[in-house]
Design a protein around this motif. Structure first.
Motif, PDB file in Angstrom:
ATOM      1  N   ASP A 147     -28.041   1.986 -62.203  1.00 35.69           N
ATOM      2  CA  ASP A 147     -28.984   3.063 -62.549  1.00 35.69           C
ATOM      3  C   ASP A 147     -29.494   3.767 -61.302  1.00 35.69           C
ATOM      4  OD1 ASP A 147     -28.627   2.222 -65.056  1.00 35.69           O
ATOM      5  OD2 ASP A 147     -30.460   1.037 -65.189  1.00 35.69           O
ATOM      6  N   SER A 194     -38.601   1.966 -70.024  1.00 32.00           N
ATOM      7  CA  SER A 194     -37.174   2.217 -70.361  1.00 32.00           C
ATOM      8  C   SER A 194     -36.270   1.750 -69.230  1.00 32.00           C
ATOM      9  CB  SER A 194     -36.967   3.713 -70.578  1.00 32.00           C
ATOM     10  OG  SER A 194     -37.189   4.378 -69.348  1.00 32.00           O
ATOM     11  N   CYS A 205     -34.049  -1.031 -70.236  1.00 29.28           N
ATOM     12  CA  CYS A 205     -33.243  -0.864 -71.451  1.00 29.28           C
ATOM     13  C   CYS A 205     -31.755  -0.799 -71.096  1.00 29.28           C
ATOM     14  CB  CYS A 205     -33.652   0.443 -72.139  1.00 29.28           C
ATOM     15  SG  CYS A 205     -32.540   0.890 -73.480  1.00 29.28           S
ATOM     16  N   GLY A 239     -29.475   0.303 -73.302  1.00 28.00           N
ATOM     17  CA  GLY A 239     -28.849   1.454 -73.951  1.00 28.00           C
ATOM     18  C   GLY A 239     -27.839   1.057 -75.018  1.00 28.00           C
ATOM     19  N   MET A 299     -29.828   5.805 -79.243  1.00 22.77           N
ATOM     20  CA  MET A 299     -29.793   5.182 -77.907  1.00 22.77           C
ATOM     21  C   MET A 299     -28.452   5.412 -77.217  1.00 22.77           C
ATOM     22  SD  MET A 299     -32.749   4.074 -77.916  1.00 22.77           S
ATOM     23  CE  MET A 299     -33.005   2.960 -76.564  1.00 22.77           C
ATOM     24  N   SER A 306     -25.358   7.449 -75.454  1.00 21.14           N
ATOM     25  CA  SER A 306     -25.523   8.535 -74.458  1.00 21.14           C
ATOM     26  C   SER A 306     -25.121   9.879 -75.057  1.00 21.14           C
ATOM     27  CB  SER A 306     -24.642   8.234 -73.249  1.00 21.14           C
ATOM     28  OG  SER A 306     -23.303   8.129 -73.707  1.00 21.14           O
ATOM     29  N   SER A 358     -31.103  10.883 -70.230  1.00 14.48           N
ATOM     30  CA  SER A 358     -31.151   9.521 -69.656  1.00 14.48           C
ATOM     31  C   SER A 358     -31.883   8.569 -70.592  1.00 14.48           C
ATOM     32  CB  SER A 358     -31.895   9.571 -68.319  1.00 14.48           C
ATOM     33  OG  SER A 358     -33.278   9.623 -68.604  1.00 14.48           O
ATOM     34  N   LYS A 359     -31.889   7.282 -70.245  1.00 14.42           N
ATOM     35  CA  LYS A 359     -32.480   6.237 -71.100  1.00 14.42           C
ATOM     36  C   LYS A 359     -33.935   6.569 -71.403  1.00 14.42           C
ATOM     37  CE  LYS A 359     -31.737   2.696 -68.232  1.00 14.42           C
ATOM     38  NZ  LYS A 359     -31.541   1.325 -67.748  1.00 14.42           N
ATOM     39  N   ARG A 394     -34.412   8.711 -74.283  1.00 19.00           N
ATOM     40  CA  ARG A 394     -33.939   8.124 -75.544  1.00 19.00           C
ATOM     41  C   ARG A 394     -34.884   7.036 -76.026  1.00 19.00           C
ATOM     42  NH1 ARG A 394     -28.727   9.221 -72.946  1.00 19.00           N
ATOM     43  NH2 ARG A 394     -28.457   7.127 -72.109  1.00 19.00           N
TER      44      ARG A 394
END
Lengths: 283, 148, 279, 332
Positions: free
Chosen positions: A65, D221, D224, D226, D261, D263, D277-278, D281
């Motif tokens: 990330d 998040s 997460c 995803g 969730m 992409s 991005s996460k 979501r």
């Protein structure tokens, strides 16, 4: 265990105060027995870091990330996390100098009823193979004598029984893609599942689509799987996915020589290289 | 579809076989076989690929999914690959793939690999005939097949 | 919002035929669609949408840019898998169509106001449905200004409307600009729409703005309009969102608690300011 | 009115004659609502059935219509909408409430979803009260209760070795009449229980309305993964996608579950994605559960069944989130 937790908090505070790392990825306190991943930026928050027998989640993949970090990223690594980081470094997803690995020898984790997790029972590298700093003393490795036992049992079945077994397994899959999202070896920029224009993978859930997804994913990570067992742990319907990966690893070992992914950063995955004297069956 | 139903074979059933032929050797061999009027069964469909190592495991799974009964990956002999090391990777990849498909219940004879050079037109025809015999004896493949 | 008249099951389209295809620009075509027996599939209000499906490929929501006695017009730009297939379609191709979906431009409370239409590239398509409606009910509206911009002269959509039909209408002015002109014979203005809009300097009294175009253009146009003194409630825009069902069930096109396919696509900037800025 | 637990299989068999009876069962190690008769044993345990009952009303993959194209022509669409009378036996209070949420979505607001409506009209719901409560359950904080649900056709109360029956709708009454030979008239004493996990929900939707830009989203998040576990196990997640299976000229249009969730959930053809991005979501999912749905349908979309709390790989659970929202100072 709590003595190690103190040591970890101490080391984390030191790293953060000296500015050696910008933040530290570790485990924190969650609901009930859960120890979810946590990201510590400030030195005074280090008391949120936890180290006990419930720290289960694999932290390696969170490095994806933050692929271009300003500062170094500190990350607590047990045996499986350290192999995950080596996996990501070998796949050129993360630069080794961007991470500072805090090694934590691990004696295996338990679930909420205190039973040892399957992935820790099968673990063969409780001491992190690669680290920058290590806390506490190394644990003695117990190895995994029946690593391929379940695979050998399945190999004895007839081909129809095998197909029946695997169809029943994949009939339960709900296609939530958790196995793909937690796997450190699954780090393609755009997964074949998301290439909806090419249309490899349909969106409908039926036994055949699930099977094609499961087999393709297992084969894509065949020689890079670090046997961390996360795919099996997170699967909500409990599919025995490691039995697929272990079969591939067993064949790789017998065909091209013993190899353990993510242990030694200089040894390349077998399918990515070749030798002239490989076994020959296609003359 | 239950396993018994999979067993009955429709009469005068013809197998469909997909052959991935490497452009530099096997495809040339097939061409040569055609020049010399060598007869090989017509239910083999040839798919030309730049190198045998271009064949992705997903192509094979998708072939079985779309109803193919047998898949052949044919390339140059190790050592004379146009891209030097292509077929070494192919060899490693498909040794593993064959065992993996067998582990999942697909009969290994349904997925084979061969080295056929540009000059071995005879070998190309014999491979195709032999493959067709084996698949005809195995019957239609219903495993991994997309149910309409 | 007129009830969907096609199949009693709202998710199943009716079969229609493409009767005419007009090439507007290298990547935009206008498709004229009517039912098999030559009638109009349904009667939409300006700004409403139709779910267009090319059968083996898929389904997508498009704005209805014009309608006539027995046809509906869709102006569609070639950007994705479905639109690629659509641009290969020929006249006589049968397609699936369901709708009309979404709310409509506020034709009622725009009555008696001057109207300023701002379009960018393919963004003119939804706005054009309101322009045509306004020109059909010319008496209800004050004077009309149309500001339209595209990447280059051959990217201008609906050229004959822009150049011949609309300028002839009673006190209707058309201002066309292009981002850059390589061919050299373009006599009109050159420059982005927001800058061009600022140079025209429209006064906000009694004027409503209808705005549609790429997100970047909307962002800068809003700043220009704010500078000219337009209040948020006077600026109306229509949004593009990924929509799958079109009837407010599949949960995909939500901005906050509003569904673009049901409560939109037309929103005033004032309504949008209450919604989370996620579109 | 009561019947003994030992008569339960007989009752299920009698109902299974003219309807598909779905009961909570453990089938090959998989806890789900399975048709009565598949080998596996009934499972009314504390932990709710893992796979939610929404699969019977809103299947994970549902064929909508078949089409055939030849050249430019298309034949008329053949809609596939077959549904059999079904009995959802052994529903818990939270799952029953989730069906009401789904009814609001599919049956109201201008359009009625035919596929859902047909299955819903064929459905008989038999709710059962909870005797023990899993530690993840928090339905009574979300307006539900472990002791049954008023909207179920039939409500069963577990009295140890027998069930007390209470028909709550005339459809339920008709079904209960067919059980007469197993029932006797006396009434037992029903034990009430409550959930251990408590969450304080009042004021949360209003507070969330102003928290769109709050830094809390970035924080929670971050961990997460995803995946789609929380949305596919949630009994009230109803997002779906529409796609086509193609086979040469023929094809079938189907609809299948989708997860916000994932992409590419809101990725548009031109590449623009309002929720790239996460963070966006995760924010959208929590806001939808706790605020957007309440604004639109005036109901909590989270029924407190605890499945996502139990199964999330990184414990990104809604109850801890609600606690954090309570702590956020209201002016922030």
């Amino acid at each position: 265990m709590s003595q190690m937790q103190e040591e970890l908090r101490q080391k984390a505070k030191e790293l953060l105060e000296k500015g050696e790392v910008r933040y530290i990825i570790g485990w924190g306190k969650g609901r009930f027995h859960h120890r979810p991943p946590i990201f510590i930026y400030q030195a005074e928050d280090v008391d949120k870091l936890v180290w006990d027998e419930y720290c289960v989640a694999n932290l390696g993949k969170y490095l994806l990330d933050d692929k271009f970090p300003e500062g170094k990223i500190g990350i607590c690594v047990r045996g499986c996390d350290s192999r995950a980081v080596v996996r990501l470094v070998q796949d050129k997803q993360v630069k080794r100098e961007d991470v500072c690995l805090i090694g934590l020898p691990c004696t295996g984790k338990v679930d909420q009823e205190g039973r040892e997790l399957v992935k820790c029972r099968d673990c063969m590298h409780r001491n992190p193979p690669v680290y920058d700093i290590v806390l506490g003393e190394p644990v003695e490795e117990k190895g995994n004598p029946d690593r391929f036992k379940r695979v050998e049992e399945l190999e004895k079945l007839s081909s129809d029984e095998k197909y029946e077994y695997w169809s029943n397994v994949f009939d339960k899959c709900i296609r939530c893609y958790a196995c793909r999202n937690v796997c450190p070896a699954c780090n393609c920029r755009e997964c074949f599942v998301d290439q909806y224009r090419v249309g490899w993978q349909g969106k409908q859930k039926n036994c055949m689509q699930n099977q094609i997804f499961g087999l393709t994913r297992a084969y894509h990570i065949a020689d890079r799987c670090i046997e961390c067992g996360e795919c099996e742990r997170v699967c909500p319907v409990g599919l025995p996915l490691m039995e697929l990966n272990r079969k591939l690893i067993k064949d790789l070992n017998s065909l091209f020589g013993p190899y353990e992914a993510g242990v030694n950063p200089d040894v390349k995955p077998p399918l990515g290289e070749y030798r002239l004297e490989d076994p020959e069956e296609y003359m | 579809m239950s396993l018994e139903e999979q067993k009955q074979v429709p009469e005068n059933w013809e197998p469909t076989i997909l052959a991935f032929c490497c452009n530099w050797c096997t495809y040339a061999g097939a061409d040569l076989a055609g020049l010399n009027r060598m007869k090989y069964p017509e239910n083999v469909r040839i798919l030309r690929v730049p190198c045998s190592s271009r064949v992705n495991p997903q192509f094979i799974l998708r072939a079985f999914q779309k109803g193919v009964d047998g898949v052949l990956v044919a390339g140059c002999h190790p050592g004379d690959c146009h891209y030097v090391s292509g077929n070494y990777f192919t060899r490693r990849r498909f040794l593993l793939m064959q065992r993996f498909l067998e582990y999942n219940g697909i009969d290994p004879r349904r997925f084979q690999a061969r080295w056929i050079s540009g000059a071995e037109a005879g070998k190309f025809r014999d491979t195709m005939l032999q493959l067709c015999e084996e698949i005809k004896e195995l019957g239609p493949n219903r495993k991994l097949r997309e149910v309409k | 919002m007129s009830e969907c008249t096609c199949h009693e099951n709202p998710l199943v389209p009716q079969v229609c035929v493409i009767t005419d295809i007009k090439k507007e620009t290298p990547d935009v075509k206008t498709f004229r669609v009517s039912t098999r027996d030559g009638k109009k599939p349904f009667t939409p209000m300006p700004g409403q949408l139709g779910m267009f499906s090319i059968l083996p490929v898929g389904e997508a929501m498009f704005s209805i840019t014009a309608q006539g006695e027995d046809y509906l017009d869709f102006a569609i730009k070639k950007t994705g898998q479905l639109t690629d297939a659509l641009h290969e379609a020929e006249i006589g191709q049968e397609v699936g169509l369901r709708g009309p979906y979404g709310n409509t431009f506020p034709v009622e409370d725009c009555k008696g106001h001057d109207l300023l239409f701002i379009g960018g590239g393919i963004g003119l398509a939804p706005v054009r449905s309101f322009i045509r409606y306004a020109l059909e009910h010319r008496g209800d509206y004050g004077d009309i200004d149309i500001v339209y911009g595209a990447r280059s002269p051959e990217d201008l959509c609906f050229k004959e409307d822009l150049m011949e039909n609309w300028p002839k209408e009673k006190n209707t002015k058309v201002h066309v600009t292009v981002d850059q002109d390589l061919s050299g014979e373009w006599k009109g203005s050159v420059g982005f729409v927001p800058a061009y809009l600022e140079s025209l300097n429209f006064s906000p009294e009694g004027r409503k703005v209808v705005l549609c175009g790429p997100p970047i253009m909307i962002k800068f146009c809003l700043q220009t309009l704010a500078k000219c003194g337009f209040k948020d409630s006077e600026v109306i825009t229509t949004l593009e969102m990924r929509m799958k069902c079109g009837i407010g069930k599949c949960g995909r096109c939500n901005i906050g608690s509003k569904y673009v396919c049901l409560d939109g696509p037309v929103f005033t900037m004032e309504e949008l300011s209450h919604l989370p800025n996620e579109y | 009115m009561q019947f003994k637990k030992s008569d339960l299989p007989k009752i299920l068999d009698s109902m299974a004659k003219e309807a598909t009876v779905l009961a909570p069962m453990k089938v090959k190690g998989n806890s789900k609502f399975a048709p009565w008769g598949t080998e596996g044993e009934l499972d009314f345990g504390a932990q709710n059935v893992l796979l939610p009952p929404k699969d019977c009303l809103f299947p994970q993959t549902e064929k909508m219509y078949r089409f055939e194209t030849d050249g430019l022509k298309v034949n008329d669409f053949e809609v596939i909408n077959e549904s059999r009378p079904t009995v959802l036996f052994g529903l818990k209070g939270c799952d029953m409430q989730s069906i009401l949420c789904m009814d609001d979505v599919f049956l109201t607001k201008g359009y009625v979803d035919d596929f859902y409506k047909k299955k819903r009209d064929d459905l008989l719901t038999v709710c059962i009260n909870c005797t023990t409560v899993a530690k993840e359950c928090f339905c009574d904080s979300m307006g539900g209760s472990p002791n049954g649900h008023a909207a179920a056709d039939i409500q069963l109360y577990d009295l140890g070795e027998s069930y007390q029956v209470k028909a709550q709708t005339e459809k339920g009454q008709k079904a209960v009449d067919s059980w007469q030979q197993y029932c006797n008239k006396d009434e037992g004493e029903i034990k009430e229980i409550a959930c251990e996990l408590k969450v304080d929900m009042d004021g949360v939707p209003e507070k969330l309305a102003g928290m769109f830009e709050h830094p809390i989203w970035e924080e929670i998040s971050r961990k997460c993964v995803g995946c789609g576990i929380c949305t596919f196990l949630c009994p009230t997640c109803y997002c779906f996608d529409i796609d086509t299976t193609k086979d040469g000229a023929e094809g079938t249009k189907f609809r299948c579950w989708d997860s916000c969730m994932f992409s590419e959930y809101t990725r548009m053809a031109g590449g623009h994605n309002p929720r790239p991005s996460k963070k966006e979501r995760v924010r959208n999912r929590f806001l939808h559960k706790l605020e957007y749905f309440k604004e639109r349908y005036d109901k909590n979309l989270c029924v407190g069944c605890g499945r996502c709390v139990a199964k999330c790989p990184v414990n990104l659970d809604i109850t801890s989130f609600i606690d954090q929202v309570k702590e956020v100072a209201s002016h922030e």
